[in-house]
Structure formats: structure tokens, C-alpha cells
Design an enzyme around this catalytic site. Structure first.
Site, short mmCIF file in Angstrom:
data_model
loop_
_atom_site.label_atom_id
_atom_site.label_comp_id
_atom_site.label_asym_id
_atom_site.label_seq_id
_atom_site.Cartn_x
_atom_site.Cartn_y
_atom_site.Cartn_z
N GLU A 147 3.59 46.18 -18.80
CA GLU A 147 4.74 47.16 -19.03
C GLU A 147 4.81 48.24 -17.90
OE1 GLU A 147 4.58 47.37 -23.97
OE2 GLU A 147 4.60 49.26 -22.73
N ASP A 172 8.46 60.66 -25.39
CA ASP A 172 7.07 60.73 -24.61
C ASP A 172 6.31 61.88 -24.71
OD1 ASP A 172 6.76 57.88 -23.65
OD2 ASP A 172 8.56 58.33 -22.69
#
Lengths: 275, 408
Positions: free
Chosen positions: A50, A61
Site C-alpha cells: 500500500e 490518521d
């Protein structure tokens, strides 16, 4: 037609082990170092890669990935360069699946149709776009499926049995189970709860289920791998990368080696899981 | 932008998916989706419940001090010799701005939903103060995220929030301002989904926030309608308000959107000037994109990275605008103007000295445009300015600004 992602999960299922999925930020801390790291990941044991597409405002995040994104942007990374990086990666690796992960705005500004054509041509296999829930499927998910890319959706502890079918409906490639309600890089999940959650998701889908959030080392990866089809590790790798930057934020000489060493360690954990 | 086909009514949005034309929507992480759907359902039920409305009216009257006056600004009117200028006095609300109207509605909804903890983001600190105030009144723990830059320049409001028992968390991620405070609030919400209510301060964010905050702020426009009928026996001819996210403006505008005789102006913050790149004017200097749960006009670079907004006013220092404003702009129903830091400060001084009202820097941006619109209009033109907040919090910023100009 199957994608690299589907072929890779099928092969690992035949081998009887879980996949190790690594997350690193493209362009962190600069294009060349980040590409060198990406190229070294499969050999270290990454089964799927990824790559983060940096964004100024990554609302799901934690600090590690936020900082990685800002470093990449400071280093001049753009979505155009992320696609270029995938193309360079593909020059000597045609079988490791690549999933781009990030937020919608840079893709929207690039232009959805043009992005899908360019991503497919570059060798991208799937997309994870954090701020596109099924309610917004017409934006990118449906066009991506039509373009032959997998659209991988996140399922979370808050996704109950009633909502799961909606989440899984247009998901393809694999399901990414976020093992805690929270941002990336926080608390380690309880492995027994994770196994139960994976079983719950599997009652609704035939797709492989990869589990992420909170995996930091071989031990936590082994525990998760016992009950899932894949283990995702991100913040822990980024922490090691950051520790190998010099005072000016440039990649130190041992950066790739240090990150791949942790990948190899975690890969050993994944491969030794009892299933 | 070409004006699209006009709808029969401008007041029916959003659609069931939260869209105003191409704008709005629900661009959030999956973790938040169940919460957002729960909120949408709870708000729809509350909206239909007369008991909820009645209780809100009670608090707005006795705690907030509504209705706020519609005040004839006689000396400014005389000075410009044109339109008759009225101020809708949201600055007289408890806590000193329009923000409390929305917070009252949301906190009462949070209580109905059984939520145990309130979080909010704030720029200038007015929304943070309003949230801290209602949380004190109803005994709820309150965490306010505020950009570290804003904590620095809005100290009086930081002290007020703390005095009211709220925890102020300075945000040092990203550019340390309002957009980053909103990111942090969203991260908190993702982490504490089950017990926490996120009290958003403006008409932005994922559906249902833009519509819900608008509904709570419509008390401004509804009162203005009645008060103008009483004062002049007719509707106003024009409305003008400053726009950051745009909640004070939407509250004034929305009840008049279908009165086509009423001209409507929104004023964005032009900072150092829209052509300098140092501004907060998303409509004048931005383009459509996706941030904080909705599609709207945003300030960004060619790669879709969000750029920093610049304004002397912390309350307008946001790189986006509410999605309904974006739609009203594209439909041509609201005209968007802008005012620079210099113009806002000049208006701030003039209003203080001629009317005895120290405006917040935010509505001073609207006043700056009133000063060039009003002289050109006939004496029987009725213009309403939303005096969205008071300027006590801005005295330091203005003094510093004037001092730095003197040195140049």
C-alpha cells in the site's frame, strides 16, 4: 479477468498463510528514497504494497502518518509523481499488487476519469480512499470498478451487521478491517476480538479480510495472522523510517535497511502463525 | 461560472443524501458513518418534536437573550447619505456572537441522544466559548480544539473557555489554525464514537451539519423579517453578512432566499488581497473540492493540497465555505464580495466611533462593503447588516495591526 490482488490472495490461501500488507507514504521523505524502499519491500516479505498518496488534511490518521504525508509534500511529492513511482516500480516487479491509499481531494482535482486511466496504465491494482463511504460510491468506487481496479473498503468496529452489506456491496480485492475505532498508529488490538470480528465479516463476504491498525511487531502480527487473511502494518514502519532521517529530515544511509529489517521480522511472524 | 437553471425554491435543500446541487455530501471515514446516520435520524426526530422546539425557544429567550434588536445605525446612514442601514445585533447575545444560537440547538440534541461528552473546534474562539458556556450550563464535559496560532491571538477567549470549565487543546498539526482544529476534532470523534457529540460551529462538515446548523441560525433571519415589518412595514431590500464557513450569513439569508426582491451579499475575507494568494476567500480565489466531509469551494494548489487561509480575523481564517453558500453562488442567488484586512480594520474603527458599537473583525468585513454599497443606493433602500459578534476579543489584534502600519 482477475487482478494481481485477487491472484495474490488466492496463491497465499493455497499456501495456507496470511498476507503481509505494508503501508508506506509515497515520497517520504523524497521520491528516490521512497521508491528504493518500495522496491525493497517484496524481497523483505511484503506480499501486497500500500502506497500512501500524501494529503495536507488526513483526518483519520495519527501523528506518524500525518507527519509522513507532510514530509512527502515538503519533498515535492504530488499525485502525478506517485503514479510515476508505481510505473518505475513495475519495471522490475510485475506480480506484487499495489494499492494506493489516501483521501479523495487530490484524485478529484486530478480528474477521476483521467486518474483511473493513468493509475491502471501505471500498474496500480486497487484503491483505498478513506473519505469515500458507500454513500458516495458514484464518485470514484463505481468508475474504478468499471476501469478494472479493485476498490477496497474499510470496515470498522462501528460497522454493525446491518451496515456491513452496504459496506461490502461494491468492495473488491479484499476487505480492510480497521481493528479499533480510532486513528492510525494507536492502541494495539486484542487478537481474540479481532478474530471474532473477522469471522463476523466473513459471514457476509467471500473476500479476504486483512486487518490493520495497531500492528507493531512480529508478535502482534502473528496473533492477528492466526485469524485473518492479511495483516497490515503502517505506522510502525513509518516510525522506523523517521528514526533513520538525519537532522534535516533527509533519508539516512540505513533507512531502507532498517525498515526492511522490521518488515522481514513481521513477515516471519505472519508466516509462523498457527491457523 | 454560468448560472444554472433556477429552482422553484431556494429553500428546499439539501436532498436526502445531503447535496446542495453538486455540493455537500458525506465524505467521511467509515468509522464515523454510523454516527452521522444516527445524528441525522435524531435531528429529524427532534425537529418534528414540539417539546424540543419549545425548550429551545425558552433557552434562547432566557439564557441567550433573544430576540436580538434590529438597530437603525443612524449616524453611519447619515454619513453615507444613501441606504438606510440596520444592524441585526447578534453581538448582544449572551457570549457575544451568533454562535450560541447553533450551540443551544446542538447541545440540547446531544442531551436528547444521551451523549456524555462534547467536543468542538474553534477559530476566533466564539464558537468555543459558546460551546463551553452551554456545557457549563448543562453539566457536560467539554473539549475545544483550537489551532495554536489562534490560541495565541485570541487569548481572552481561551481564558473564558477555561473559566467556564472547558479543556482547550492547542492544535499543532498542519498549519495550526481552524482547519487543523477541525481535523483534530474529527480524529477525536473517530476515536470516541460512542459517547461523544461533535458540536460543529458552522454550516460545513458532513450532512446533516450544514442543514442543521443553518436551521438553528435561521432564528436570525426570521426575527429580522418580523422586526423589519414592524419598523418599516415591509421587507428589507438587501442583506449583507461576512462569510468564513458562513453560519451567521446563512442564518440571515435563508429565510429571505425566496423573496427575489431582496438582494443578498456575502463578504469573504480578502486578507492582503485576493490576487496576493494571502487571503481566505474560497469563492473568489478557490475552486470546488472535498474537505471535512463536504464538497465545496476550497483554497488549494494544483495537486489538490489544501492551502492556508490568511485573514486578520481568526473567525474567517478557513480555506473553505459552507456547501449551501457554494450552491447559492453557482445559482447566482447570493453575490459574493470580499474585503481586505485594511478595509475591515478601517470599518472596525469607523463603526466604533460613529455608532458606539465595537464590532468583531468578522462583521467589520461586511461593514467595509456596506460603506461602498450604501452611498450609491437611494435613501429608501433598506439594508440589513448582520452584526454577528462584538469586538472585545479583537482589540489586541487591531491595536497591533495599527501599530505595524504606523511603522511602515
Amino acid at each position: 479477468m482477475t487482478t494481481r490482488i485477487e491472484r495474490r490472495f488466492a496463491a497465499l490461501k493455497a499456501e495456507g498463510r496470511a498476507a503481509l500488507v505494508t503501508f508506506t507514504m509515497s515520497g517520504d521523505p523524497d521520491y528516490a528514497s521512497s521508491l528504493a524502499l518500495a522496491k525493497a519491500l517484496p524481497k523483505a516479505g511484503a506480499d501486497l504494497i500500500e502506497l500512501g498518496m500524501p494529503f495536507t488534511d488526513p483526518m483519520a490518521d495519527g501523528v506518524a502518518i500525518q507527519a509522513a504525508g507532510l514530509r512527502a509534500l515538503k519533498g515535492g511529492q504530488t499525485l502525478i509523481k506517485t503514479l510515476a513511482m508505481v510505473r518505475e516500480f513495475r519495471q522490475d516487479n510485475d506480480d506484487t499488487p499495489i494499492v494506493l491509499m489516501g483521501y479523495y481531494n487530490p484524485i478529484y482535482i486530478y480528474g477521476v476519469d483521467k486518474f483511473l486511466v493513468d493509475a491502471k496504465a501505471a500498474g496500480v491494482d486497487g484503491l483505498i480512499v478513506v473519505d469515500l463511504p458507500p454513500e458516495e460510491d458514484v464518485e470514484l468506487c463505481l468508475p474504478a470498478l468499471k476501469a478494472g481496479l479493485n476498490f477496497i473498503r474499510l470496515a470498522t468496529p462501528t460497522t454493525d451487521d446491518k451496515r456491513l452489506p452496504a459496506v461490502l456491496n461494491n468492495t473488491s480485492g479484499f476487505v480492510y478491517y480497521v481493528s479499533i475505532a480510532g486513528i492510525t498508529g494507536t492502541a494495539a488490538p486484542d487478537a481474540s476480538k479481532v478474530t471474532a470480528a473477522v469471522e463476523r465479516i466473513k459471514r457476509h463476504t467471500k473476500l479476504p479480510v486483512a486487518v490493520g491498525f495497531g500492528v507493531r511487531n512480529a508478535e502482534s502480527a502473528r496473533a492477528i495472522a492466526a485469524g485473518a487473511d492479511g495483516v497490515v502494518v503502517g505506522s510502525a514502519l513509518i516510525d522506523v523510517l523517521r528514526a533513520n532521517l538525519d537532522a534535516e529530515g533527509k533519508a539516512g544511509p540505513n533507512m531502507v535497511k532498517a525498515v526492511t529489517a522490521l518488515v522481514a521480522d513481521i513477515a516471519a511472524g505472519v508466516r509462523s502463525a498457527k491457523r | 461560472m454560468t448560472v444554472q437553471q433556477q429552482p422553484n425554491s431556494f429553500r428546499t435543500g439539501p436532498d436526502e443524501r445531503g447535496h446542495f446541487g453538486n455540493f455537500g455530501g458525506r465524505f467521511v471515514a467509515e468509522t464515523l458513518m454510523p454516527n452521522i446516520l444516527e445524528l441525522e435520524k435524531a435531528y429529524a426526530a427532534a425537529k418534528a418534536d414540539p417539546a424540543y422546539q419549545k425548550e429551545m425557544d425558552y433557552h434562547l429567550k432566557h439564557f441567550v437573550g433573544r430576540p436580538s434588536p434590529l438597530y437603525f445605525a443612524e449616524r453611519l446612514t447619515a454619513k453615507f447619505g444613501g441606504a438606510k442601514i440596520y444592524f441585526k445585533r447578534e453581538d448582544l447575545n449572551h457570549t457575544g456572537a451568533h454562535k450560541v444560537n447553533n450551540v443551544t440547538g446542538q447541545i440540547m440534541l446531544a442531551l436528547r441522544m444521551g451523549k456524555k461528552r462534547i467536543i468542538a473546534e474553534t477559530g476566533a474562539g466564539m464558537h468555543g466559548v459558546a460551546t463551553a458556556t452551554l456545557c457549563a450550563k448543562f453539566g457536560l464535559p467539554c473539549v475545544v480544539y483550537m489551532g495554536a496560532v489562534d490560541v495565541e491571538r485570541q487569548q481572552p477567549n481561551v481564558l473564558r473557555m477555561k473559566m467556564l470549565g472547558a479543556e482547550v487543546r492547542p492544535v499543532t498539526s498542519g498549519s495550526h489554525t481552524l482547519k487543523d482544529a477541525m481535523n483534530e476534532a474529527l480524529r477525536d470523534w473517530v476515536t470516541n464514537v460512542s459517547d461523544t457529540f461533535y458540536c460543529i460551529g458552522t454550516v460545513a462538515g458532513p450532512h446533516p451539519y450544514p442543514a442543521m446548523v443553518r436551521d438553528f441560525q435561521c432564528v436570525i433571519g426570521n426575527e429580522t423579517r418580523e422586526q423589519m415589518q414592524e419598523a418599516e412595514g415591509r421587507l428589507p431590500d438587501s442583506l449583507i453578512a461576512c462569510i468564513g464557513g458562513g453560519s451567521n450569513a446563512m442564518g440571515l439569508f435563508h429565510p429571505f432566499l425566496d423573496d427575489r426582491s431582496v438582494e443578498i451579499f456575502g463578504v469573504e475575507a480578502a486578507g492582503h488581497g485576493v490576487t496576493t494568494g494571502l487571503h481566505a476567500a474560497s469563492i473568489a480565489g478557490g475552486r470546488p473540492g472535498v474537505l471535512h466531509g463536504n464538497r465545496t469551494y476550497l483554497l488549494m494548489d494544483a495537486d489538490g493540497q489544501i492551502t492556508e487561509a490568511h485573514s486578520i480575523s481568526a473567525g474567517l481564517d478557513y480555506p473553505g465555505i459552507g456547501p449551501e453558500h457554494a450552491w447559492l453562488n453557482d445559482m447566482g442567488r447570493v453575490k459574493f464580495l470580499s474585503a481586505t484586512d485594511d478595509e475591515a480594520v478601517a470599518a472596525f474603527q469607523l463603526c466604533s466611533q460613529l455608532e458606539g458599537i465595537i464590532p468583531a473583525l468578522e462583521p467589520a468585513h461586511a461593514l467595509a462593503r456596506v460603506f461602498d454599497l450604501a452611498p450609491k443606493l437611494p435613501k429608501d433602500h433598506l439594508m440589513v447588516v448582520n452584526m454577528s459578534g462584538r469586538g472585545d476579543k479583537d482589540l489586541d489584534s487591531v491595536a497591533q495591526f495599527l501599530e505595524s502600519k504606523k511603522k511602515k
